[in-house]
Scaffold this active site. Sequence first.
Site, short mmCIF file in Angstrom:
data_model
loop_
_atom_site.label_atom_id
_atom_site.label_comp_id
_atom_site.label_asym_id
_atom_site.label_seq_id
_atom_site.Cartn_x
_atom_site.Cartn_y
_atom_site.Cartn_z
N ASP A 130 10.94 3.06 -8.89
CA ASP A 130 9.71 2.36 -8.53
C ASP A 130 9.08 2.92 -7.25
O ASP A 130 7.88 3.05 -7.16
CB ASP A 130 10.03 0.87 -8.34
CG ASP A 130 8.90 -0.02 -8.83
OD1 ASP A 130 7.98 0.51 -9.48
OD2 ASP A 130 8.96 -1.23 -8.57
N LYS A 189 3.87 -12.37 -3.77
CA LYS A 189 3.02 -11.29 -4.28
C LYS A 189 3.63 -9.97 -3.83
O LYS A 189 3.53 -9.58 -2.68
CB LYS A 189 1.64 -11.47 -3.69
CG LYS A 189 0.46 -10.78 -4.27
CD LYS A 189 0.56 -9.39 -4.72
CE LYS A 189 -0.31 -8.41 -3.98
NZ LYS A 189 0.08 -7.03 -4.24
N LEU A 246 2.40 -1.34 -6.11
CA LEU A 246 3.08 -0.04 -6.23
C LEU A 246 4.57 -0.19 -6.47
O LEU A 246 5.23 0.79 -6.80
CB LEU A 246 2.85 0.77 -4.94
CG LEU A 246 1.38 1.13 -4.66
CD1 LEU A 246 1.24 1.73 -3.28
CD2 LEU A 246 0.86 2.09 -5.72
N GLY A 273 2.93 -5.71 6.04
CA GLY A 273 2.13 -4.61 5.49
C GLY A 273 1.34 -3.92 6.57
O GLY A 273 1.68 -4.01 7.76
N GLY A 288 -3.47 -6.80 7.18
CA GLY A 288 -3.09 -7.96 7.98
C GLY A 288 -4.29 -8.63 8.62
O GLY A 288 -4.39 -9.86 8.70
N LYS A 294 -7.33 -8.67 7.40
CA LYS A 294 -8.06 -9.41 6.36
C LYS A 294 -7.36 -10.73 6.04
O LYS A 294 -8.01 -11.76 5.86
CB LYS A 294 -8.16 -8.56 5.09
CG LYS A 294 -9.11 -7.40 5.24
CD LYS A 294 -9.20 -6.61 3.95
CE LYS A 294 -9.95 -5.31 4.20
NZ LYS A 294 -9.66 -4.28 3.23
N GLU A 345 3.80 -9.22 10.03
CA GLU A 345 4.67 -8.10 10.43
C GLU A 345 3.94 -6.84 10.00
O GLU A 345 3.86 -6.54 8.81
CB GLU A 345 6.04 -8.24 9.75
CG GLU A 345 7.12 -7.51 10.50
CD GLU A 345 7.36 -6.10 10.00
OE1 GLU A 345 6.64 -5.19 10.47
OE2 GLU A 345 8.23 -5.92 9.16
N CYS A 385 8.02 0.50 8.89
CA CYS A 385 7.12 -0.02 9.91
C CYS A 385 7.62 0.28 11.32
O CYS A 385 6.84 0.55 12.22
CB CYS A 385 6.92 -1.52 9.73
SG CYS A 385 8.45 -2.42 9.52
N GLU A 402 -0.54 5.14 12.90
CA GLU A 402 0.68 5.07 12.09
C GLU A 402 0.50 6.00 10.88
O GLU A 402 -0.43 5.83 10.10
CB GLU A 402 0.90 3.63 11.61
CG GLU A 402 2.18 3.49 10.82
CD GLU A 402 2.41 2.05 10.34
OE1 GLU A 402 1.46 1.42 9.87
OE2 GLU A 402 3.56 1.59 10.43
P1 NDP Z 1 -0.88 -2.88 2.52
O1 NDP Z 1 -0.98 -3.55 3.79
O2 NDP Z 1 -2.12 -2.74 1.72
O3 NDP Z 1 0.24 -3.55 1.59
C1 NDP Z 1 1.05 -4.66 1.93
C2 NDP Z 1 0.90 -5.80 0.94
O4 NDP Z 1 -0.37 -6.43 1.16
C3 NDP Z 1 0.89 -5.38 -0.52
O5 NDP Z 1 1.48 -6.38 -1.33
C4 NDP Z 1 -0.58 -5.26 -0.80
O6 NDP Z 1 -0.87 -5.31 -2.17
C5 NDP Z 1 -1.11 -6.47 -0.05
N1 NDP Z 1 -2.51 -6.46 0.30
C6 NDP Z 1 -3.35 -5.40 0.43
N2 NDP Z 1 -4.59 -5.81 0.76
C7 NDP Z 1 -4.54 -7.16 0.86
C8 NDP Z 1 -5.50 -8.18 1.17
N3 NDP Z 1 -6.76 -7.87 1.45
N4 NDP Z 1 -5.10 -9.45 1.18
C9 NDP Z 1 -3.82 -9.78 0.91
N5 NDP Z 1 -2.87 -8.87 0.58
C10 NDP Z 1 -3.22 -7.57 0.57
O7 NDP Z 1 -0.28 -1.49 2.70
P2 NDP Z 1 -0.68 -0.19 1.91
O8 NDP Z 1 0.20 -0.09 0.78
O9 NDP Z 1 -2.12 -0.05 1.61
O10 NDP Z 1 -0.39 0.84 3.04
C11 NDP Z 1 -1.37 1.11 4.03
C12 NDP Z 1 -0.69 1.37 5.31
O11 NDP Z 1 -0.09 0.17 5.77
C13 NDP Z 1 0.46 2.32 5.23
O12 NDP Z 1 0.08 3.63 5.19
C14 NDP Z 1 1.19 1.94 6.45
O13 NDP Z 1 0.57 2.50 7.56
C15 NDP Z 1 1.07 0.47 6.48
N6 NDP Z 1 2.19 -0.26 5.89
C16 NDP Z 1 3.02 -0.90 6.74
C17 NDP Z 1 4.09 -1.57 6.26
C18 NDP Z 1 5.01 -2.29 7.15
O14 NDP Z 1 6.11 -2.63 6.75
N7 NDP Z 1 4.61 -2.58 8.37
C19 NDP Z 1 4.40 -1.60 4.84
C20 NDP Z 1 3.43 -0.96 4.01
C21 NDP Z 1 2.37 -0.31 4.55
P3 NDP Z 1 -1.00 -3.96 -3.00
O15 NDP Z 1 0.07 -3.02 -2.54
O16 NDP Z 1 -0.81 -4.41 -4.37
O17 NDP Z 1 -2.36 -3.43 -2.70
#
Ligand code: NDP
Length: 491
Positions: A90, A176, A180, A229, A234, A236, A251, A285, A384
């Site tokens: 995955d 949720k 990916l 994420g 975050g 938004k 976080e 992160c 980042e």
């Molecule tokens: P996201 O912040 O988009 O993903 C984290 C989660 O939030 C996923 O479940 C995503 O869904 C969801 N999400 C995305 N947009 C929204 C929204 N508007 N409202 C509510 N939930 C939402 O990370 P990305 O995958 O886009 O990665 C982007 C960057 O974020 C990375 O390159 C990295 O820099 C950072 N990141 C940091 C992480 C951490 O642990 N601190 C983890 C992942 C990413 P979905 O994936 O289905 O879009």
Amino acid sequence: MQNLNFINGRWCQSLSGETLPVTDPASEENYAEIPRSGAAEVDAAVQAAEAALAAGWRRTTGAQRARLLRAIAAGIQQQAGALAELEVRDCGKPITEARYDMSDAVACFEYYAGLAEALDGQQGTPVEVSDPRFEVKLRHEPAGVVGLIVPWNFPLVNAAWKVAPALAAGCTVVLKPSELASLTTLRLARIAEEAGLPAGVLNVVCGLGSECGAAVAAHPGIAKVSFTGGTESGRKVMQARANLIGDLALELGGKSAMIVFDDVDLDHAVEWILMGSMYNQGQVCAATSRVLVQDSIFDALLEKLRHAVQGLRVGAGLDDSTQVGPLISAAQRERVAALVRQGVEQGARLLCGGEAPGQLDKGYFYLPTVALDVSRDNVLWREEVFGPVLCVARFGNEAQAIELANDSRYGLAAAVLSDDGERRERVAAQLVAGIVWANCSGPAFIQAPWGGVKQSGFRRGLGEWGMHEFLELKQVTTYTSADAWGHFNAR
Ligand code: NDP
């Protein structure tokens, strides 16, 4: 293979029947589908979670919940091998790391089972107040229905870190996962179902962040959202919660620095740099992404680091010998590559890496990369990257090192390597970060608080703090005197 949402104890398609493809990052093959859900499915999940809370989950004892948490831990343990392989397909990570993740998820459910039991004994704790006629007692009550939004980099671990404390606290959950990497989270729901968790207590809704995630963030029935994420997502989520005056824990990302003083063993230092920066392809992160090295050892350390980084085995995660797997997606690899290109345009020099490996014609691989001469306004210093990319800079003295390390809008983690214990403590106290690693980089413990400051977010997950995130503190104040109160009669 088609996967389904888990809502109110039932496995169901999205209402539109639309799906999203699931891609293996090592082979680029689309091998499964998940539902593309949105506001309607999230609303059904929230209603199920509200009903489950009212039907009795809110009134369960900690001991009852602990039994279920332990059954979930046992279920993960039984399927750990298959779950680890599924996780690798995955999200691409090396199988050795995925196996560790599974043991971490088991330990997490077991740990919170213990805290749930202990919670029973903490109800009614007295608080001494200034008027002896009153008796004040504390109750810890579940926050209610909670929305958990987790990313793709540690799919099952991130889910476990939130689901276990939320259930331990007596909350019901709408979870949720990232579009990916949803598959092991759906397996977790299956395991919870088999463990006997009542319908509606744990609901998993799959879909895009902008649709499904946004619907979780904006749902008025959700008492609290816990989000892990990227910082932009975050922001938004925070805007959506602000409209509701809704509780939130974030976080987010980081740009963590490691300070390497000149009294360290260079080989040990290189090991911790690799652990901090290349684990999970740097998609962490709290990854070490800026290494600050004291002048007198800079050249010697750099040579050892170059040798070690170039020796890392890049390949498919299912190969036991792989140390660096593919990135999560084509888009993520392009994002990493674009940041490196921009960094070079802004003056950085690459010691190694900076491209996809030539020998692998399929998969979202990117070579471990070390950048030098990175100025403080360079994108590689500030942003980042979330990939196997590290910048190395030099410093002269302790004060300079601390100033450089703190030069970031993020504040998740930092590390200091030195043989001098007093110096480590002094530096740790001045680093602006939620986590400071001394003579190491990267370990996370279920028992210890996890989270950051500045734009890395707020609140703490894990440990007892992680469970209290899902509890509301209530005071129950009793007037115990036989005398009439008499305040108004006396006038
Ligand atoms: P996201 O912040 O988009 O993903 C984290 C989660 O939030 C996923 O479940 C995503 O869904 C969801 N999400 C995305 N947009 C929204 C929204 N508007 N409202 C509510 N939930 C939402 O990370 P990305 O995958 O886009 O990665 C982007 C960057 O974020 C990375 O390159 C990295 O820099 C950072 N990141 C940091 C992480 C951490 O642990 N601190 C983890 C992942 C990413 P979905 O994936 O289905 O879009």
